[in-house]
Write a protein that holds these residues in place. Structure first.
Motif, PDB file in Angstrom:
ATOM      1  N   CYS A   1      45.473  46.518  33.583  1.00 51.78           N
ATOM      2  CA  CYS A   1      45.208  46.270  32.157  1.00 51.78           C
ATOM      3  C   CYS A   1      43.811  46.660  31.694  1.00 51.78           C
ATOM      4  O   CYS A   1      43.454  46.398  30.541  1.00 51.78           O
ATOM      5  CB  CYS A   1      45.438  44.790  31.833  1.00 51.78           C
ATOM      6  SG  CYS A   1      47.075  44.195  32.271  1.00 51.78           S
ATOM      7  N   GLY A   2      43.013  47.253  32.562  1.00 46.81           N
ATOM      8  CA  GLY A   2      41.679  47.665  32.152  1.00 46.81           C
ATOM      9  C   GLY A   2      40.624  46.621  32.463  1.00 46.81           C
ATOM     10  O   GLY A   2      40.912  45.451  32.700  1.00 46.81           O
ATOM     11  N   ARG A   3      39.386  47.072  32.458  1.00 45.72           N
ATOM     12  CA  ARG A   3      38.268  46.232  32.856  1.00 45.72           C
ATOM     13  C   ARG A   3      38.043  45.087  31.872  1.00 45.72           C
ATOM     14  O   ARG A   3      38.129  45.251  30.655  1.00 45.72           O
ATOM     15  CB  ARG A   3      37.001  47.081  32.976  1.00 45.72           C
ATOM     16  CG  ARG A   3      35.792  46.316  33.499  1.00 45.72           C
ATOM     17  CD  ARG A   3      34.668  47.260  33.880  1.00 45.72           C
ATOM     18  NE  ARG A   3      33.505  46.531  34.326  1.00 45.72           N
ATOM     19  CZ  ARG A   3      33.366  45.981  35.514  1.00 45.72           C
ATOM     20  NH1 ARG A   3      34.358  46.074  36.393  1.00 45.72           N
ATOM     21  NH2 ARG A   3      32.270  45.343  35.856  1.00 45.72           N
ATOM     22  N   LEU A   4      37.709  43.919  32.437  1.00 47.32           N
ATOM     23  CA  LEU A   4      37.379  42.742  31.650  1.00 47.32           C
ATOM     24  C   LEU A   4      35.873  42.608  31.518  1.00 47.32           C
ATOM     25  O   LEU A   4      35.120  42.979  32.418  1.00 47.32           O
ATOM     26  CB  LEU A   4      37.938  41.479  32.318  1.00 47.32           C
ATOM     27  CG  LEU A   4      39.459  41.354  32.413  1.00 47.32           C
ATOM     28  CD1 LEU A   4      39.826  40.244  33.388  1.00 47.32           C
ATOM     29  CD2 LEU A   4      40.066  41.091  31.042  1.00 47.32           C
ATOM     30  N   ASP A   5      35.429  42.067  30.397  1.00 52.32           N
ATOM     31  CA  ASP A   5      34.021  41.745  30.210  1.00 52.32           C
ATOM     32  C   ASP A   5      33.679  40.612  31.182  1.00 52.32           C
ATOM     33  O   ASP A   5      34.293  39.538  31.125  1.00 52.32           O
ATOM     34  CB  ASP A   5      33.782  41.283  28.772  1.00 52.32           C
ATOM     35  CG  ASP A   5      32.320  40.973  28.483  1.00 52.32           C
ATOM     36  OD1 ASP A   5      31.568  40.657  29.426  1.00 52.32           O
ATOM     37  OD2 ASP A   5      31.920  41.038  27.306  1.00 52.32           O
TER      38      ASP A   5
ATOM     39  N   GLU B   1      42.805  43.919  36.400  1.00 52.35           N
ATOM     40  CA  GLU B   1      42.081  45.050  35.819  1.00 52.35           C
ATOM     41  C   GLU B   1      42.703  46.380  36.212  1.00 52.35           C
ATOM     42  O   GLU B   1      42.660  47.348  35.447  1.00 52.35           O
ATOM     43  CB  GLU B   1      40.619  44.993  36.254  1.00 52.35           C
ATOM     44  CG  GLU B   1      39.835  43.860  35.613  1.00 52.35           C
ATOM     45  CD  GLU B   1      38.390  43.829  36.019  1.00 52.35           C
ATOM     46  OE1 GLU B   1      37.558  43.349  35.228  1.00 52.35           O
ATOM     47  OE2 GLU B   1      38.063  44.304  37.141  1.00 52.35           O
ATOM     48  N   GLN B   2      43.293  46.438  37.392  1.00 51.01           N
ATOM     49  CA  GLN B   2      43.957  47.655  37.833  1.00 51.01           C
ATOM     50  C   GLN B   2      45.104  48.035  36.883  1.00 51.01           C
ATOM     51  O   GLN B   2      45.368  49.220  36.651  1.00 51.01           O
ATOM     52  CB  GLN B   2      44.500  47.461  39.251  1.00 51.01           C
ATOM     53  CG  GLN B   2      45.142  48.694  39.862  1.00 51.01           C
ATOM     54  CD  GLN B   2      45.652  48.430  41.267  1.00 51.01           C
ATOM     55  OE1 GLN B   2      45.644  47.292  41.747  1.00 51.01           O
ATOM     56  NE2 GLN B   2      46.115  49.470  41.934  1.00 51.01           N
TER      57      GLN B   2
ATOM     58  N   ALA C   1      41.571  38.838  39.500  1.00 53.19           N
ATOM     59  CA  ALA C   1      40.892  39.602  38.453  1.00 53.19           C
ATOM     60  C   ALA C   1      40.952  41.101  38.722  1.00 53.19           C
ATOM     61  O   ALA C   1      41.204  41.899  37.810  1.00 53.19           O
ATOM     62  CB  ALA C   1      39.448  39.136  38.334  1.00 53.19           C
TER      63      ALA C   1
ATOM     64  N   ARG D   1      45.774  40.635  26.607  1.00 53.52           N
ATOM     65  CA  ARG D   1      46.431  41.729  27.326  1.00 53.52           C
ATOM     66  C   ARG D   1      47.719  41.262  28.009  1.00 53.52           C
ATOM     67  O   ARG D   1      48.198  41.875  28.945  1.00 53.52           O
ATOM     68  CB  ARG D   1      45.471  42.324  28.345  1.00 53.52           C
ATOM     69  CG  ARG D   1      44.151  42.759  27.716  1.00 53.52           C
ATOM     70  CD  ARG D   1      43.224  43.443  28.686  1.00 53.52           C
ATOM     71  NE  ARG D   1      41.864  43.475  28.167  1.00 53.52           N
ATOM     72  CZ  ARG D   1      40.840  44.035  28.796  1.00 53.52           C
ATOM     73  NH1 ARG D   1      41.034  44.619  29.960  1.00 53.52           N
ATOM     74  NH2 ARG D   1      39.627  44.011  28.261  1.00 53.52           N
TER      75      ARG D   1
ATOM     76  N   ARG E   1      35.997  36.886  30.741  1.00 46.25           N
ATOM     77  CA  ARG E   1      37.269  37.224  31.378  1.00 46.25           C
ATOM     78  C   ARG E   1      38.397  36.299  30.935  1.00 46.25           C
ATOM     79  O   ARG E   1      39.495  36.755  30.586  1.00 46.25           O
ATOM     80  CB  ARG E   1      37.115  37.189  32.907  1.00 46.25           C
ATOM     81  CG  ARG E   1      36.155  38.228  33.447  1.00 46.25           C
ATOM     82  CD  ARG E   1      36.237  38.346  34.954  1.00 46.25           C
ATOM     83  NE  ARG E   1      35.988  37.082  35.626  1.00 46.25           N
ATOM     84  CZ  ARG E   1      36.093  36.912  36.943  1.00 46.25           C
ATOM     85  NH1 ARG E   1      36.471  37.927  37.720  1.00 46.25           N
ATOM     86  NH2 ARG E   1      35.835  35.737  37.497  1.00 46.25           N
TER      87      ARG E   1
ATOM     88  N   GLU F   1      39.560  37.098  27.453  1.00 48.70           N
ATOM     89  CA  GLU F   1      40.178  38.405  27.221  1.00 48.70           C
ATOM     90  C   GLU F   1      41.567  38.532  27.843  1.00 48.70           C
ATOM     91  O   GLU F   1      42.373  39.346  27.391  1.00 48.70           O
ATOM     92  CB  GLU F   1      39.267  39.508  27.771  1.00 48.70           C
ATOM     93  CG  GLU F   1      37.996  39.692  26.959  1.00 48.70           C
ATOM     94  CD  GLU F   1      37.202  40.900  27.425  1.00 48.70           C
ATOM     95  OE1 GLU F   1      37.587  41.501  28.457  1.00 48.70           O
ATOM     96  OE2 GLU F   1      36.200  41.227  26.773  1.00 48.70           O
TER      97      GLU F   1
END
Length: 505
Positions: free
Chosen positions: A224-228, A221-222, A217, A239, A232, A235
């Motif tokens: 593709c951006g932060r996940l809720d 995120e590094q 995870a 992406r 997760r 989402e």
């Protein structure tokens, strides 16, 4: 490499013990290239605080070592049945020699290990007291590896490229994958050989154009951006293109620790696996095991989604164990198709209890007929497990049940009773004994705690003198208002609701 999603894969396919046996029998040739780490677990008692600082004093009683990083992926692959070669750099030091020994004894071909006096072997040593990791001490390289060591590693990788049927790249940021090395690896002639990349920063290995990447995870995120945190798994598929573009990969399996994984296939399909979380606080390296399971399955021709299923199962197995653990083909088969007789023979049980005790784990023992499992049994067994770390349940064999309960018992055979008990999460081992009491097995195992149902007192039990004689504790469990087996059998015969109280026995 064949990939597909859950909606299009073969309807008659099912992950089973036979599939695992077939994969292991193929002996797929797998080349692992990556950062090698020695995992250490230093166990000891922490019973006082230091006078020099507000820190516990740990008296180390035992040091355990295991392969970590790419080395852990390699030993897991070997245990799963693959023919494995490894390429990486180690120092000319004690940690390097320990790691080489672990790899060799695990069946991994170590001819691709490059030893250098100009660098140290990366080691991660955890200081553990009881079940708590107090601190981790990392030995790392402050300076880059010398060019000659990296050159030798590249040559070793090239020498095995034609041999391998699948390649695994493990980049944990320890210094091996400098741009010159990845560029050289990318220039090799690519056979139709799948390449899996497990990397902390997938941008560094983008030039390799991997077939599959396995970010966790944080690594996802590094890129593709932060996940809720609460969404997760939902989402990740949205992406997909961003991940594959940033990593240069054709497909991906994103691991989400306790939430399982999400597979993104080249055709756009999505497949989800679901983890079975464990409470073990010392477990480490499940991601390496996941990658190894995925590699084994893909090298044997399984579709990507099915390979993710097998990888998830392998990871689930090791997270239940302390330390850095290995999942074998035998472990997978046992999980997929438990033996008809789930009971452990006494010799094996004695050996496993000794191993647990050496790890500082507290053994709890209870016994009974457990003929028709009911709520009183399960409540008492859960309570018994809370008295220690490992719960052993000993059951009377069929002949001794008949002697104790009468000629019309047991209702269920010892094989069936053992299988039902072994399926309970709180039960670690089931053993069958033939005597009227478990005293011979108690004398052999000498558990720290002997637990018995609350409808007894210590004075009523012949086992009490034996347990107290070797220094064990006799613990009487709370009385549970539930159902007695005899009452249940009688009421079934009379077609009445079962409401007779009882407990373990």
């Amino acid at each position: 490499m064949t990939t597909t999603d859950a909606t299009t894969r073969s309807r008659d396919y099912a992950l089973n013990a036979g599939v695992v046996t077939e994969l292991a029998a193929m002996r797929p040739r797998v080349l692992v290239i990556g950062d090698l780490i020695l995992d250490g677990w230093w166990d000891g008692a922490a019973e006082r605080m230091s006078r020099e600082a507000p820190a516990p004093v740990v008296e180390i009683s035992r040091r355990r070592f295991a392969a970590g990083g790419a080395a852990n992926t390699a030993v897991n692959l070997a245990a799963l049945g693959a023919d494995v070669r490894i390429v990486g750099v180690i120092g000319d030091d004690e940690a390097g020699r320990e790691l080489r020994s672990i790899l060799s004894s695990s069946g991994v071909d170590t001819r691709g290990l490059v030893e250098t006096a100009a660098g140290r072997t990366v080691a991660k040593n955890r200081v553990v007291s009881g079940e708590q990791v107090l601190v981790r001490l990392d030995d790392v390289n402050g300076d880059p590896y010398p060019e000659e060591a990296l050159e030798a590693a590249a040559e070793a990788a090239e020498a095995s490229s034609g041999w391998a049927e699948l390649e695994v790249i493990c980049d944990y940021g320890c210094g091996l994958f400098v741009p010159a090395l990845t560029a050289r690896l990318a220039r090799r002639v690519r056979r139709p050989r799948p390449c899996i990349v497990d990397a902390h920063d997938l941008r560094r290995t983008r030039i390799l154009r991997p077939d599959v990447v396995t970010p966790n995870a944080g690594e996802f995120e590094q890129l593709c951006g932060r996940l809720d945190p609460g969404r997760r798994a939902e989402e990740v598929p949205a992406r997909r293109e961003a991940l594959l573009e940033a990593s240069g990969a054709r497909s991906a399996v994103v691991t989400l620790d306790r939430e399982g994984s999400v597979t993104l296939s080249p055709e756009g399909g999505v497949h989800r696996t679901f983890a079975h979380p464990a409470t073990e606080r010392q477990a480490s390296g499940a991601g390496d095991t996941f990658t190894a399971g995925l590699a084994l399955a893909l090298s044997g021709g399984l579709p990507l989604a099915d390979a993710a299923d097998l990888a998830q199962l392998a990871a689930d197995i090791v997270v239940r164990r302390p330390g850095t653990s290995v999942c074998s083909a035998h472990d997978l088969r046992a999980e997929l198709a438990p033996a008809d007789d789930a009971a452990v023979d006494h010799d094996t049980l004695e050996a496993r209890v000794a191993e647990h005790r050496a790890e500082g784990r507290r053994i709890v023992f209870t016994n009974g007929c457990f003929d028709v499992l009911h709520r009183g049994h399960t409540a008492s067994l859960r309570q018994a497990k809370r008295l220690g770390d490992v719960l052993v349940v000993a059951i009377n064999d069929d002949d001794s049940v008949r002697r104790l309960k009468g000629p019309d018992r047991p209702v269920n055979t010892a094989t069936d009773r053992a299988a039902v008990l072994a399926a309970l999460e709180c039960v670690d081992y089931v053993a069958v004994f033939s005597s009227d009491t478990p005293i011979p097995l108690l004398e052999r195992l000498q558990p720290e705690v002997y637990a018995k149902g609350g409808d007894y007192t210590p004075e009523m039990l012949r086992e009490t003198a034996v347990v107290r004689g070797y220094g064990g504790l006799v613990s009487m469990l709370d009385y549970v208002e539930a159902h007695s087996t005899s009452g249940i059998v009688e009421q079934i015969r009379e077609h009445r609701p079962t409401t007779v109280p009882g407990g373990v026995g």
